[in-house]
Enzyme design. Structure first.
Site, PDB file in Angstrom:
ATOM      1  N   ASP A 300       0.835  -1.272   0.469  1.00  0.00           N
ATOM      2  CA  ASP A 300      -0.048   0.582  -0.101  1.00  0.00           C
ATOM      3  C   ASP A 300       0.897   1.321  -0.106  1.00  0.00           C
ATOM      4  O   ASP A 300       2.082   1.332   0.309  1.00  0.00           O
ATOM      5  CB  ASP A 300      -0.823  -0.144   1.633  1.00  0.00           C
ATOM      6  CG  ASP A 300      -2.261   1.022   1.144  1.00  0.00           C
ATOM      7  OD1 ASP A 300      -2.430   1.801   0.067  1.00  0.00           O
ATOM      8  OD2 ASP A 300      -2.548   1.566   2.055  1.00  0.00           O
ATOM      9  N   HIS A 301      -0.204   2.607  -0.092  1.00  0.00           N
ATOM     10  CA  HIS A 301       0.977   3.483  -0.285  1.00  0.00           C
ATOM     11  C   HIS A 301       0.261   4.377   1.417  1.00  0.00           C
ATOM     12  O   HIS A 301      -0.478   4.043   1.314  1.00  0.00           O
ATOM     13  CB  HIS A 301       0.877   4.581  -0.802  1.00  0.00           C
ATOM     14  CG  HIS A 301       1.474   3.882  -2.776  1.00  0.00           C
ATOM     15  ND1 HIS A 301       0.822   4.734  -3.530  1.00  0.00           N
ATOM     16  CD2 HIS A 301       2.614   3.678  -2.799  1.00  0.00           C
ATOM     17  CE1 HIS A 301       1.585   3.933  -5.044  1.00  0.00           C
ATOM     18  NE2 HIS A 301       2.697   3.678  -4.082  1.00  0.00           N
ATOM     19  N   PHE A 474      -4.556   4.847   0.542  1.00  0.00           N
ATOM     20  CA  PHE A 474      -6.087   3.649  -0.594  1.00  0.00           C
ATOM     21  C   PHE A 474      -5.155   2.931  -0.685  1.00  0.00           C
ATOM     22  O   PHE A 474      -6.652   2.692  -2.480  1.00  0.00           O
ATOM     23  CB  PHE A 474      -7.410   4.891  -0.386  1.00  0.00           C
ATOM     24  CG  PHE A 474      -8.251   5.138   0.639  1.00  0.00           C
ATOM     25  CD1 PHE A 474      -9.006   4.155   1.605  1.00  0.00           C
ATOM     26  CD2 PHE A 474      -8.224   6.311   1.188  1.00  0.00           C
ATOM     27  CE1 PHE A 474      -9.224   5.116   3.479  1.00  0.00           C
ATOM     28  CE2 PHE A 474      -8.411   6.803   2.151  1.00  0.00           C
ATOM     29  CZ  PHE A 474      -9.080   5.991   3.502  1.00  0.00           C
ATOM     30  N   HIS A 475      -4.107   2.142  -1.163  1.00  0.00           N
ATOM     31  CA  HIS A 475      -3.718   1.737  -2.908  1.00  0.00           C
ATOM     32  C   HIS A 475      -3.395   0.593  -2.433  1.00  0.00           C
ATOM     33  O   HIS A 475      -1.830   0.017  -2.695  1.00  0.00           O
ATOM     34  CB  HIS A 475      -3.045   2.476  -2.660  1.00  0.00           C
ATOM     35  CG  HIS A 475      -2.838   4.019  -3.997  1.00  0.00           C
ATOM     36  ND1 HIS A 475      -2.492   5.095  -3.516  1.00  0.00           N
ATOM     37  CD2 HIS A 475      -4.278   4.849  -4.218  1.00  0.00           C
ATOM     38  CE1 HIS A 475      -2.608   5.780  -4.241  1.00  0.00           C
ATOM     39  NE2 HIS A 475      -3.885   5.688  -4.171  1.00  0.00           N
ATOM     40  N   PRO A 476      -4.357  -0.083  -1.498  1.00  0.00           N
ATOM     41  CA  PRO A 476      -3.704  -2.301  -1.358  1.00  0.00           C
ATOM     42  C   PRO A 476      -3.533  -2.655  -2.888  1.00  0.00           C
ATOM     43  O   PRO A 476      -4.233  -2.142  -4.019  1.00  0.00           O
ATOM     44  CB  PRO A 476      -5.256  -2.372  -0.348  1.00  0.00           C
ATOM     45  CG  PRO A 476      -6.353  -1.967  -0.939  1.00  0.00           C
ATOM     46  CD  PRO A 476      -5.608  -0.066  -1.570  1.00  0.00           C
TER      47      PRO A 476
END
Length: 565
Positions: A300-301, A474-476
């Site tokens: 993620d980020h 919100f980058h899984p």
């Protein structure tokens, strides 16, 4: 309704809608598209107005609202993991930043065995195929694709220009297109918004073309229980409609295409008997095929907000006041423009913090208001902020089932900030952001530092701030990675190893997270794999040049030197 189709697609999100649209271009191919959420209600401003992007994250209609297990390096916080629910998936609730990742991300993927055709030059034609950019096509951009892309225009908020100029004054490059030749530096940021000022989700861009086709069946409120197998061949899907407990079954003559996203795709595979054998045995799930990598390699980020008071009344602070919102809404509704028509992320950048990074390792989003991404903790005055975070953390997490119940959320652990590199990058990011904010371009606007606050200076103080305040971007991704090594789940065409008739196509198959927001790349990957599924020749490779930093220094001399304190 027929219960047999050529293809069954699980998840009508950024990837699933692309596949549904492309596969049904062949009139003799039947497709069932299953979506656990509801329709993308076009009269609901929360998902259709770009400036309202925080609203869907606050409820449950459009958001799965997953939470992580306590994160051990983040003060044991349970952290948000919002994922889109409804036609459009996460493209229905995301921040609409149109960022593709760096060319070198894809070249790096292509170094792995079996992924040789994932170079930037292989991927660029599919980015172009998907895109319709409002100022027209060029070697890097498309002009007639399903995804509407809007570029920032003259007359937008002066803080955008000041923040880009400050980044340049701090010694970093300027770029006129973060998705073009040079993806390093500061510049304007495109957004997935239609010319009418509406969110350009894949439900709007893709499904609107396809939903009336007789060979496409869309079922909403359909929660997938598991994929059905005949031996090692995926033969169908068992799913629950609404609140029902009795399963409905549909059969796939050709393939099942799993597009449920980086959280749900590994969960569904595990529930279906594909995954780590010990976990499945513990949950009394019959093993179809052992794949230890299912749910592993989760990435993620993470990002932080650095917030500043604004000394001129040019921020979006008045737009947060209820009395001003009806006017903004009316202007957007009737004219498709104004504050409501922008996600307000119209400037940003990518930089290298240290020479050991061959391409940017830090991303900036600039926002002309001081507020959390999900709409909470708004600062009660004029302000602005930089969202800043590292791009390719070495930390790895995992997703695993807690039960066979398809409605129970899985156990999610990102293991954020578990490497020293993470801490070094975030400390560097805070200090560099402060240098940028101190440049002359922001002299007319910069007030006091609201967060973290100027008292937060030492490594220990910065680390404490990061532990308490860093949030997900919100980058899984990457939890069913492509490749041929022992932990790979799918091959370079999304086909699940060890079984037949089953692919995964979504952000979970990225082998390593990209440098930037994920939506555009997820769409590109689905476009590329759609050609494989249809047995079509890949689009001709691009030969567009792209920037490689090489031996160039990470930055030049800042216009105004700032002590690190």
């Amino acid at each position: 309704m027929s219960h047999e189709f050529d293809y069954i697609i699980i998840g009508a999100g950024s990837a699933g809608n692309v596949l549904a649209t492309r596969l049904t271009e062949d009139a003799d191919v039947s497709v069932l598209l299953l979506e656990a959420g509801g329709p993308d209600y076009r009269l609901d401003f929360r998902t259709q107005m770009p400036a309202a992007l925080a609203f869907p994250l606050q409820g449950r209609r459009y958001n799965w609202a997953y939470e992580t297990d306590p994160e051990p390096h983040m003060n044991n916080r349970r952290m948000e993991c919002g994922r889109g629910k409804g036609l459009g998936g996460s493209s229905l609730i995301n921040g609409m930043c149109y960022i593709r990742g760096n060319a070198l991300d894809f070249d790096n993927w292509a170094k792995a065995k079996g992924l040789e055709d994932w170079t930037y030059h292989d991927c660029l034609p599919y980015f172009r195929k998907a895109e319709s950019r409002d100022i027209g096509p060029n070697d890097y951009h498309g002009g007639d694709g399903p995804v509407s892309v809007t570029t920032p225009k003259a007359g937008n908020n002066p803080l955008f220009h000041a923040m880009v100029e400050a980044g340049v004054q701090a010694g970093y490059p300027r770029t006129d297109d973060l998705n073009g030749y040079q993806q390093e530096g500061f510049g304007p940021m495109d957004r997935t918004v239609t010319p009418q000022g509406r969110r350009a989700s894949t439900a709007r861009g893709y499904l609107d073309q396809a939903r009336e086709r007789p060979n496409l069946t869309i079922v909403t409120h359909a929660t997938t229980d598991r994929i059905l197998f005949d031996g090692k061949r995926a033969s169908g899907v068992s799913y629950l409609i609404g609140n029902a407990n009795d399963a409905t079954e549909a059969r796939a003559r050709r393939e099942v295409l799993l597009c449920a996203g980086a959280i749900a795709s590994p969960q569904i595979l595990q529930r279906s008997g594909v995954g780590p054998a010990a976990l499945l045995r513990e949950l009394d799930i019959a093993l179809v095929h052992e794949l230890p990598g299912v749910g592993q390699n989760l990435q993620d980020h993470l990002e932080m907000y650095l917030q500043y008071a604004c000394t001129q009344p040019v921020s979006l602070y008045p737009a947060l006041k209820l009395l001003n919102q009806p006017g903004i809404g009316a202007q957007w509704l009737f004219t498709g423009n104004g504050i409501g028509a922008s996600n307000q992320f119209e400037a940003g950048g990518f930089i290298r913090t240290r020479p050991e990074f061959a391409w940017p390792n830090i991303q900036f989003h600039f926002l002309p208001v001081a507020i959390n991404y999900n709409g909470s903790n708004a600062v009660n005055e004029h302000g602005f902020q930089a969202h800043v975070g590292s791009m390719r953390s070495p930390s790895r997490g995992r997703i695993q089932l807690k039960s066979k119940d398809p409605r129970q959320h899985p156990s999610i652990l990102f293991n954020y900030m578990s490497h020293e590199q993470d801490w070094q990058e975030f400390r560097d990011a805070i200090r560099i952001t402060r240098e940028i904010m101190a440049q002359p371009a922001l002299d007319s606007y910069r007030g006091r530092e609201i967060s973290p606050g100027i008292d937060c200076q030492s490594d220990a103080e910065l680390d404490a701030f990061i532990r308490e305040h860093a949030e997900t971007a919100f980058h899984p991704s990457c939890s069913c990675k492509m490749g041929e090594d022992d932990m790979a789940v799918v091959d370079g065409q999304g086909r699940v190893h060890g079984v037949q008739g089953l692919r995964v196509v979504d952000a979970s198959i990225m082998p390593e997270i990209i440098t930037g927001n994920l939506n555009a790349t997820t769409i590109m990957m689905a476009e590329k794999i759609a050609d494989r599924i249809r047995d079509r020749q890949p689009l001709p490779r691009s030969n567009a040049p792209y920037f490689v930093a090489g031996e160039r220094p990470v930055r030049g001399q800042p216009q105004r030197a700032v002590s690190a304190a």
